[in-house]
Design a protein around this motif. Structure first.
Motif, PDB file in Angstrom:
ATOM      1  N   UNK A  28       0.823  -1.212   0.000  1.00 17.30           N
ATOM      2  CA  UNK A  28       0.000   0.000   0.000  1.00 17.30           C
ATOM      3  C   UNK A  28       0.860   1.267   0.000  1.00 17.30           C
ATOM      4  N   UNK A  29       2.158   1.090  -0.004  1.00 17.59           N
ATOM      5  CA  UNK A  29       3.073   2.227   0.068  1.00 17.59           C
ATOM      6  C   UNK A  29       3.338   2.833  -1.311  1.00 17.59           C
ATOM      7  N   UNK A  30       3.817   4.062  -1.296  1.00 15.81           N
ATOM      8  CA  UNK A  30       4.192   4.787  -2.513  1.00 15.81           C
ATOM      9  C   UNK A  30       5.690   5.086  -2.436  1.00 15.81           C
ATOM     10  N   UNK A  31       6.377   5.006  -3.577  1.00 17.91           N
ATOM     11  CA  UNK A  31       7.791   5.359  -3.590  1.00 17.91           C
ATOM     12  C   UNK A  31       7.989   6.868  -3.545  1.00 17.91           C
ATOM     13  N   UNK A  32       7.011   7.596  -4.035  1.00 15.74           N
ATOM     14  CA  UNK A  32       7.038   9.058  -4.015  1.00 15.74           C
ATOM     15  C   UNK A  32       5.605   9.538  -3.776  1.00 15.74           C
ATOM     16  N   UNK A  33       5.445  10.716  -3.207  1.00 15.86           N
ATOM     17  CA  UNK A  33       4.099  11.193  -2.878  1.00 15.86           C
ATOM     18  C   UNK A  33       3.147  11.287  -4.070  1.00 15.86           C
ATOM     19  N   UNK A  74       3.017   9.291  -6.664  1.00 14.88           N
ATOM     20  CA  UNK A  74       2.843   7.994  -7.337  1.00 14.88           C
ATOM     21  C   UNK A  74       1.634   7.259  -6.777  1.00 14.88           C
ATOM     22  N   UNK A  75       1.111   6.346  -7.590  1.00 17.69           N
ATOM     23  CA  UNK A  75       0.077   5.451  -7.097  1.00 17.69           C
ATOM     24  C   UNK A  75       0.701   4.473  -6.104  1.00 17.69           C
ATOM     25  N   UNK A  76      -0.105   3.901  -5.193  1.00 21.50           N
ATOM     26  CA  UNK A  76       0.401   2.825  -4.342  1.00 21.50           C
ATOM     27  C   UNK A  76       0.821   1.631  -5.211  1.00 21.50           C
ATOM     28  N   UNK A  77       1.698   0.796  -4.680  1.00 23.50           N
ATOM     29  CA  UNK A  77       2.220  -0.337  -5.437  1.00 23.50           C
ATOM     30  C   UNK A  77       1.090  -1.230  -5.947  1.00 23.50           C
ATOM     31  N   UNK A  78       0.057  -1.416  -5.138  1.00 23.40           N
ATOM     32  CA  UNK A  78      -1.095  -2.228  -5.556  1.00 23.40           C
ATOM     33  C   UNK A  78      -1.666  -1.715  -6.871  1.00 23.40           C
ATOM     34  N   UNK A  79      -1.896  -0.440  -6.953  1.00 21.81           N
ATOM     35  CA  UNK A  79      -2.484   0.151  -8.162  1.00 21.81           C
ATOM     36  C   UNK A  79      -1.518   0.053  -9.352  1.00 21.81           C
ATOM     37  N   UNK A  80      -0.234   0.189  -9.103  1.00 22.09           N
ATOM     38  CA  UNK A  80       0.741   0.088 -10.186  1.00 22.09           C
ATOM     39  C   UNK A  80       0.753  -1.314 -10.801  1.00 22.09           C
TER      40      UNK A  80
END
Length: 104
Positions: A43-48, A50-56
């Motif tokens: 559920x985290x984002x690499x940058x503010x 960006x989409x969360x990893x799930x969405x990516x």
């Protein structure tokens, strides 16, 4: 020798989704080893911005599936984005990785 757009793109999509599935495997292994809840990482984002990893993962899998279906002249299948865990995301990337083979 001619090369179609489909023949050029399908291997790239397969490789990308395979890499994504491998990242998810490594994420789950690290979470188990370090006793971290996988939900925190996916559920985290690499940058503010960006989409969360799930969405990516969902976007990457949908892009591969939709592009190959359109190149094959088939109707694009629609699936709901309901994955909430790392194993579900892994299953989605793995399942979509098989889609290009069926769409030729």
């Amino acid at each position: 020798m001619t090369l179609s757009v489909s023949e050029a793109s399908v291997p790239a999509f397969r490789a990308g989704l395979g890499s994504m599935a491998a990242v998810l495997d490594r994420t789950l292994a690290q979470c188990a080893e370090r006793k971290i809840d996988p939900a925190v990482l996916i559920s985290d984002r690499l940058a503010p911005d960006m989409f969360p990893f799930t969405r990516q993962v969902q976007i990457a899998a949908d892009f591969a599936k939709n592009t190959v279906a359109q190149l094959a002249g088939r109707e694009v299948s629609r699936f709901k984005d309901v994955e909430t865990s790392a194993p579900e995301l892994h299953d989605r990337a793995s399942a979509y990785r098989k889609c290009p083979a069926r769409s030729r």
